[in-house]
Design a protein around this motif. Structure first.
Motif, PDB file in Angstrom:
ATOM      1  N   LEU A  75      39.576  29.326  40.420  1.00  0.00           N
ATOM      2  CA  LEU A  75      38.832  28.603  41.213  1.00  0.00           C
ATOM      3  C   LEU A  75      37.801  29.314  42.142  1.00  0.00           C
ATOM      4  CD1 LEU A  75      41.565  26.335  42.415  1.00  0.00           C
ATOM      5  CD2 LEU A  75      40.211  25.838  40.664  1.00  0.00           C
ATOM      6  N   SER A  76      38.408  30.503  42.739  1.00  0.00           N
ATOM      7  CA  SER A  76      37.596  31.367  43.408  1.00  0.00           C
ATOM      8  C   SER A  76      38.323  32.834  43.447  1.00  0.00           C
ATOM      9  CB  SER A  76      37.484  30.978  44.996  1.00  0.00           C
ATOM     10  OG  SER A  76      38.778  31.004  45.478  1.00  0.00           O
ATOM     11  N   SER A  77      37.291  33.751  43.964  1.00  0.00           N
ATOM     12  CA  SER A  77      37.951  35.155  43.813  1.00  0.00           C
ATOM     13  C   SER A  77      37.153  35.886  45.064  1.00  0.00           C
ATOM     14  CB  SER A  77      37.739  35.782  42.568  1.00  0.00           C
ATOM     15  OG  SER A  77      36.264  36.380  42.469  1.00  0.00           O
ATOM     16  N   SER A  78      37.949  36.771  45.635  1.00  0.00           N
ATOM     17  CA  SER A  78      37.221  37.771  46.750  1.00  0.00           C
ATOM     18  C   SER A  78      37.938  39.066  46.539  1.00  0.00           C
ATOM     19  CB  SER A  78      37.672  37.162  47.889  1.00  0.00           C
ATOM     20  OG  SER A  78      38.902  37.053  48.387  1.00  0.00           O
ATOM     21  N   ALA A  79      37.268  40.081  47.041  1.00  0.00           N
ATOM     22  CA  ALA A  79      37.687  41.275  47.128  1.00  0.00           C
ATOM     23  C   ALA A  79      37.560  41.844  48.659  1.00  0.00           C
ATOM     24  CB  ALA A  79      37.033  42.069  46.135  1.00  0.00           C
ATOM     25  N   ARG A  80      38.607  42.800  48.983  1.00  0.00           N
ATOM     26  CA  ARG A  80      38.502  43.329  50.307  1.00  0.00           C
ATOM     27  C   ARG A  80      39.510  44.680  50.195  1.00  0.00           C
ATOM     28  NH1 ARG A  80      42.947  41.618  53.620  1.00  0.00           N
ATOM     29  NH2 ARG A  80      44.465  40.364  52.574  1.00  0.00           N
ATOM     30  N   GLY A  85      43.905  50.793  53.288  1.00  0.00           N
ATOM     31  CA  GLY A  85      42.447  51.172  52.435  1.00  0.00           C
ATOM     32  C   GLY A  85      42.584  50.746  50.983  1.00  0.00           C
ATOM     33  N   ARG A  86      43.628  50.083  50.604  1.00  0.00           N
ATOM     34  CA  ARG A  86      43.664  50.034  49.187  1.00  0.00           C
ATOM     35  C   ARG A  86      42.695  48.566  48.686  1.00  0.00           C
ATOM     36  NH1 ARG A  86      49.779  50.914  47.461  1.00  0.00           N
ATOM     37  NH2 ARG A  86      49.973  52.789  48.446  1.00  0.00           N
ATOM     38  N   ALA A  87      42.075  48.826  47.491  1.00  0.00           N
ATOM     39  CA  ALA A  87      41.383  47.864  47.053  1.00  0.00           C
ATOM     40  C   ALA A  87      42.123  46.454  46.826  1.00  0.00           C
ATOM     41  CB  ALA A  87      40.676  48.197  45.859  1.00  0.00           C
ATOM     42  N   LEU A  88      41.856  45.329  47.362  1.00  0.00           N
ATOM     43  CA  LEU A  88      42.467  44.187  46.871  1.00  0.00           C
ATOM     44  C   LEU A  88      41.776  43.240  46.544  1.00  0.00           C
ATOM     45  CD1 LEU A  88      45.110  42.292  47.022  1.00  0.00           C
ATOM     46  CD2 LEU A  88      44.678  42.113  49.794  1.00  0.00           C
ATOM     47  N   VAL A  89      41.987  42.316  45.308  1.00  0.00           N
ATOM     48  CA  VAL A  89      41.099  41.287  44.859  1.00  0.00           C
ATOM     49  C   VAL A  89      42.227  40.208  44.913  1.00  0.00           C
ATOM     50  CG1 VAL A  89      40.492  40.300  42.648  1.00  0.00           C
ATOM     51  CG2 VAL A  89      39.837  42.747  43.334  1.00  0.00           C
ATOM     52  N   GLU A  90      41.673  39.112  45.453  1.00  0.00           N
ATOM     53  CA  GLU A  90      42.470  37.989  45.548  1.00  0.00           C
ATOM     54  C   GLU A  90      41.846  36.751  44.834  1.00  0.00           C
ATOM     55  OE1 GLU A  90      44.916  38.076  49.595  1.00  0.00           O
ATOM     56  OE2 GLU A  90      42.779  37.961  49.959  1.00  0.00           O
ATOM     57  N   LEU A  91      42.581  36.042  43.927  1.00  0.00           N
ATOM     58  CA  LEU A  91      42.050  34.774  43.273  1.00  0.00           C
ATOM     59  C   LEU A  91      42.880  33.674  43.622  1.00  0.00           C
ATOM     60  CD1 LEU A  91      42.317  36.116  39.592  1.00  0.00           C
ATOM     61  CD2 LEU A  91      40.399  36.343  41.166  1.00  0.00           C
ATOM     62  N   GLY A  96      45.846  22.995  37.298  1.00  0.00           N
ATOM     63  CA  GLY A  96      45.518  21.406  37.188  1.00  0.00           C
ATOM     64  C   GLY A  96      46.159  20.652  38.247  1.00  0.00           C
ATOM     65  N   ASP A  97      47.477  21.134  38.471  1.00  0.00           N
ATOM     66  CA  ASP A  97      48.220  20.454  39.368  1.00  0.00           C
ATOM     67  C   ASP A  97      48.524  21.126  40.806  1.00  0.00           C
ATOM     68  OD1 ASP A  97      48.940  18.491  37.786  1.00  0.00           O
ATOM     69  OD2 ASP A  97      50.542  19.392  36.663  1.00  0.00           O
ATOM     70  N   GLU A  98      48.701  22.409  40.611  1.00  0.00           N
ATOM     71  CA  GLU A  98      49.107  23.462  41.601  1.00  0.00           C
ATOM     72  C   GLU A  98      48.049  24.537  41.744  1.00  0.00           C
ATOM     73  OE1 GLU A  98      53.170  24.252  42.495  1.00  0.00           O
ATOM     74  OE2 GLU A  98      52.421  25.619  43.701  1.00  0.00           O
ATOM     75  N   THR A  99      47.921  24.946  42.934  1.00  0.00           N
ATOM     76  CA  THR A  99      46.953  26.019  43.059  1.00  0.00           C
ATOM     77  C   THR A  99      48.016  27.232  43.961  1.00  0.00           C
ATOM     78  OG1 THR A  99      45.250  24.688  43.565  1.00  0.00           O
ATOM     79  CG2 THR A  99      45.074  27.121  44.222  1.00  0.00           C
ATOM     80  N   ILE A 100      47.977  28.538  43.148  1.00  0.00           N
ATOM     81  CA  ILE A 100      48.779  29.762  43.847  1.00  0.00           C
ATOM     82  C   ILE A 100      47.573  30.879  43.970  1.00  0.00           C
ATOM     83  CG2 ILE A 100      50.984  29.192  42.582  1.00  0.00           C
ATOM     84  CD1 ILE A 100      50.338  31.670  40.894  1.00  0.00           C
ATOM     85  N   ARG A 101      48.264  31.747  44.585  1.00  0.00           N
ATOM     86  CA  ARG A 101      47.217  32.929  44.872  1.00  0.00           C
ATOM     87  C   ARG A 101      47.671  34.100  43.732  1.00  0.00           C
ATOM     88  NH1 ARG A 101      46.668  35.082  50.535  1.00  0.00           N
ATOM     89  NH2 ARG A 101      45.211  33.534  50.648  1.00  0.00           N
ATOM     90  N   ILE A 102      46.629  34.837  43.273  1.00  0.00           N
ATOM     91  CA  ILE A 102      46.953  35.933  42.456  1.00  0.00           C
ATOM     92  C   ILE A 102      46.294  37.271  43.453  1.00  0.00           C
ATOM     93  CG2 ILE A 102      46.657  36.960  40.224  1.00  0.00           C
ATOM     94  CD1 ILE A 102      47.883  34.729  39.470  1.00  0.00           C
ATOM     95  N   SER A 103      47.104  38.248  43.395  1.00  0.00           N
ATOM     96  CA  SER A 103      46.537  39.476  44.238  1.00  0.00           C
ATOM     97  C   SER A 103      46.799  40.769  43.207  1.00  0.00           C
ATOM     98  CB  SER A 103      47.219  39.749  45.444  1.00  0.00           C
ATOM     99  OG  SER A 103      47.638  38.567  46.305  1.00  0.00           O
ATOM    100  N   TRP A 109      38.540  46.076  39.321  1.00  0.00           N
ATOM    101  CA  TRP A 109      37.424  45.508  38.144  1.00  0.00           C
ATOM    102  C   TRP A 109      37.917  44.146  37.835  1.00  0.00           C
ATOM    103  CZ3 TRP A 109      41.073  44.865  33.785  1.00  0.00           C
ATOM    104  CH2 TRP A 109      42.154  45.542  34.098  1.00  0.00           C
ATOM    105  N   ARG A 110      39.241  43.591  38.611  1.00  0.00           N
ATOM    106  CA  ARG A 110      39.658  42.548  38.112  1.00  0.00           C
ATOM    107  C   ARG A 110      38.661  41.228  38.531  1.00  0.00           C
ATOM    108  NH1 ARG A 110      43.615  42.363  34.183  1.00  0.00           N
ATOM    109  NH2 ARG A 110      45.439  43.462  34.808  1.00  0.00           N
ATOM    110  N   GLN A 111      37.870  41.552  39.548  1.00  0.00           N
ATOM    111  CA  GLN A 111      36.994  40.562  40.025  1.00  0.00           C
ATOM    112  C   GLN A 111      35.816  40.408  38.876  1.00  0.00           C
ATOM    113  OE1 GLN A 111      34.824  41.369  43.785  1.00  0.00           O
ATOM    114  NE2 GLN A 111      34.956  39.132  44.424  1.00  0.00           N
ATOM    115  N   ARG A 112      35.533  41.329  38.323  1.00  0.00           N
ATOM    116  CA  ARG A 112      34.498  41.277  37.110  1.00  0.00           C
ATOM    117  C   ARG A 112      34.911  40.489  35.823  1.00  0.00           C
ATOM    118  NH1 ARG A 112      33.565  46.585  35.945  1.00  0.00           N
ATOM    119  NH2 ARG A 112      34.354  46.865  38.069  1.00  0.00           N
TER     120      ARG A 112
END
Ligand code: ADP
Ligand code: MG
Length: 731
Positions: A75-80, A85-91, A96-103, A109-112
């Protein structure tokens, strides 16, 4: 191809992948990167796991702590960056029913890879963080196209997940499609097993097994398919081993090396010692009792006209290199050449340097000029060697002007020829299979004018249980270096569970380096992507050099660097110019820098126990007290037990037992084997039952007289390729 005629499985090896309908240059290249060169390789490229429609889990059914595969849309992604100081990509992903976060940590490179709207299967353990349900660093398989339409692959409702696909830019989905086409066009495959045997042993027929391993309709069928294919792997191995043993027993086809002076009497004047005696006397180390005993066993074999075929086991740091070097000296003493094969370039370079240093202790008698002496000539064949030099080395080997060559599997290459190869040493054997071993031996035989087999010595730090030894190393005698050189202090291992405690680790690193010793920092192993691993090492080095370890000289070593840069980094680390080496698992096997006294392994849960032990073995190689710190949480019970075992147990053999009991399978064979007779599916611990069946089948095949010289009918023909059989049968 007609429906009636069944095709030999091995014939698929002759079919190029480019012949498949959907394979163009780009895909061809990607497939090559997976090590797949032909259609046989492709159908033998097995799924790592499956997603069954029935078994696919809805997010809402999943409980915290459970491991599962979920099929979800981004649904969305962001990086910080995190505070450390570690790179963190969060999705944010939804099924369809439930939403979770993936870190994802350290995988920017996961953002791409996973833009908004993309769909993928995420495998991992559901956890909870600040009341949010999430998965951390799951395995990902991007899905293209529809899951539920089209070919059999789609309608079966099962998605096979293939390994390492993201690394080469292919989805499991695409591979599944290619396999589908390959199997359809291959048609029925010849089966080396009679229906009778199959029924008796409850084995699927071969064609069905291939379909069902790639496209099972339910888990039971996948298991049945695997069982049959495991059987084939074992049977092949058993036949190879049996054939080799037979051929070896044929008699005096080996080299009888002139071997002398192992028991060095201190009063013997140097002038009366042979080459080995002078070498051992000149060497700064005194052999340990264990080294001496193993060397005696080797000397005994080498002196005999029957080809040596010996496996030397010894825990990390037990001093296998010196034993191998002494064996090479024995070969040189008789005017023969030696070859030393290492699993990685880094290790080959190191062994080359060590051999040059050690062999400089003695001079060889020059047969060309009676009574004159010359230094031993050692060469390195690696990717780093330029074409011109390479040609010179190849010519030197063929003419017998080079005494010892060190290299990676590049030594197996067709154009490498020897004048009088007398001994082949293979270091860290678990990385090489039966087949490579056979190739090297054969090379020696073809190379030497007299058509004699070179002696073979294989060395491994991996403890091998008896069943495994019988199956894969059944053609080898075994020796064990069962204690370490004197003065070693056990490595203290500490698991740092809390990030807040990491500061004390970095303080220890600083103290050690400032006292003139060295430190390794091992960066996370990122599944699927060598490049991502490199990225994480690069980022971590920058982070440490500008943060916790500011002021120290921090170097970098990873597999994506050029050979030249790798060697440079390692030699600077060796000399102390670099105090801290941030590295990936390229240092896993064999790297020997005795001044290194501390190793920090980040995200340690990602490593297997055997691998952690190997990594820890990089320190504690000198007289200094050494420390090993493993960092990070354990996301599963299994990981926790692994890390606790590492803290508790320092002996590699004891640890291997723990590993087997924890996992029910070993990392015996390593993951990187390639040859066709290597085990891809078969597991020597878990599949003992099938192994025993295969042994019985091999015996029955032997009873039927199919091992008769020059004849390979029926069963064997579909299991072993003719050219392979040819050299097995040649005496
Ligand atoms: P491995 O068995 O893991 O390949 P190495 O051959 O690299 O171990 O040896 C580990 C370390 O022990 C090296 O630094 C080596 O120089 C040292 N070493 C080997 N044999 C002896 C010995 N007999 N006495 C003292 N040190 C030794
Ligand atoms: Mg070694």
């Amino acid at each position: 191809m007609s429906e009636e005629a069944s095709r030999r499985l091995m014939d698929l090896a002759a079919v190029d992948l480019a012949r498949l309908r959907h394979v163009g240059p780009k895909r061809l290249e990607a497939l090559e990167k997976l090590g797949l060169d032909n259609v046989l390789d492709l159908v033998n490229f097995y799924p790592r796991r499956y997603l069954f429609r029935g078994a696919r889990v809805d997010l809402s059914d999943l409980r915290v702590g459970e491991e599962a595969a979920v099929f979800a849309t981004v649904l969305s992604s962001s990086a910080r960056r995190t505070r450390q100081g570690r790179a963190l990509v969060e999705l944010e992903v939804s099924d369809g029913d439930e939403t979770i976060r993936i870190s994802f940590f350290n995988q920017s490179w996961r953002q791409r890879q996973l833009p908004k709207g993309s769909r993928a299967i995420f495998y991992g353990t559901l956890s909870e963080y600040r009341a949010r349900r999430q998965m951390v660093n799951p395995t990902v398989d991007v899905v293209q196209g529809e899951l539920e339409e089209g070919s059999r692959q789609r309608t079966s409702g099962t998605l096979a997940i293939y390994p390492a696909t993201a690394r080469v830019g292919l989805s499991s989905w695409e591979i599944g499609g290619l396999v589908d086409e390959a199997l359809r066009r291959a048609g029925p495959l010849e089966d080396p097993l009679d229906v009778e045997w199959r029924e008796q042993w409850g084995l699927l027929d071969r064609t069905a097994a291939y379909w069902e391993i790639h496209q099972p309709s339910d888990p039971e069928r996948a298991i049945a398919a695997r069982r049959r294919l495991v059987f084939d792997e074992f049977l092949r191995l058993q036949l190879l081993v049996a054939l080799r043993r037979r051929r070896l027993r044929h008699g005096e086809s080996g080299v009888a090396h002139p071997v002398a002076d192992l028991d060095l009497d201190a009063s013997t004047p140097s002038t009366q010692l042979g080459l080995l005696g002078r070498f051992l006397r000149a060497h700064p180390f005194t052999l340990t009792d264990a080294q001496r005993r193993v060397l005696e066993e080797i000397a005994h074999d080498m002196a005999a006209p029957v080809p040596m075929h010996r496996l030397v086991q010894g825990d990390v740091g037990s001093g296998k290199t010196l034993v191998a070097t002494a064996a090479l000296v024995m070969a040189l003493a008789g005017g023969r050449q030696g070859a030393l094969m290492a699993p990685t370039e880094v290790l080959a370079e190191q062994l080359y340097a060590a051999l040059r240093r050690d062999l400089a202790l003695v001079e060889l008698e020059d047969p060309a000029v009676l009574g004159s002496w010359r230094p031993a000539r050692v060469a390195l064949l690696s990717a780093r060697v330029k074409a011109k030099e390479r040609h010179a080395i190849l010519a030197g080997l063929a003419r017998g002007e080079i005494d010892v060559v060190v290299g990676t599997h590049a030594l197996l290459h067709e154009e490498v020829r020897f004048a009088r190869l007398g001994l082949v040493v293979i270091d860290e054997q678990h990385r090489f299979g039966v087949e490579q071993r056979a190739t090297l031996r054969d090379k020696g035989r073809r190379a030497s004018a007299e058509g004699r087999d070179p002696d073979l010595l294989v060395m491994t730090a991996t403890p091998i249980p008896r069943t495994a030894a019988l199956a894969v190393f059944g053609d080898l005698d075994r020796s064990t270096i069962d204690h370490l050189p004197p003065g070693r202090q056990p490595v203290t291992t500490t698991w740092i569970r809390e990030p807040t405690d990491e500061a004390q680790v970095w303080a220890r690193v600083r103290a050690e380096v400032e006292a003139g010793r060295r430190a390794y920092v091992i960066c996370p192993l990122v599944e699927e992507s060598e490049r991502a691993e490199a990225t994480s090492a690069v980022a971590e080095r920058t982070r440490l050099a500008t943060g916790e370890l500011a002021g120290l000289s921090v170097g970098l070593l990873h597999g994506q660097m050029s050979s030249h840069d790798k060697e440079e980094a390692l030699s600077q680390f060796r000399s102390g110019e670099i105090g801290v080496l941030v590295a990936t698992v390229v240092v896993e096997v064999g790297v020997d820098v005795p001044e290194a006294s501390i190793i920090v392994i980040e995200d340690a849960w990602r490593f297997g126990l055997a691998q952690l032990h190997q990594l820890r073995g990089r320190v504690g190689r000198g007289r200094d007290r050494s420390e090993c710190y493993v960092l990070g949480p354990a996301p599963s019970a299994d990981a926790r037990e692994r890390l606790e075992a590492l803290e508790r147990v320092s002996d590699g053999f004891a640890l291997a037992e723990v590993d087997l009991s924890l996992r029910g399978e070993g990392t015996l064979m390593g993951a990187r084997q390639r040859g066709r007779s290597d085990l891809r599916l078969g597991n020597l611990v878990r599949d003992v039952e099938v192994l025993e069946l295969a042994q019985r089948a091999a015996e029955r095949i032997a009873e039927r007289g199919l091992f008769a010289e020059g004849e390979w009918a029926g069963e064997i023909r579909t299991l072993i390729e003719p050219d392979e059989a040819e050299f097995l049968f040649r005496s």
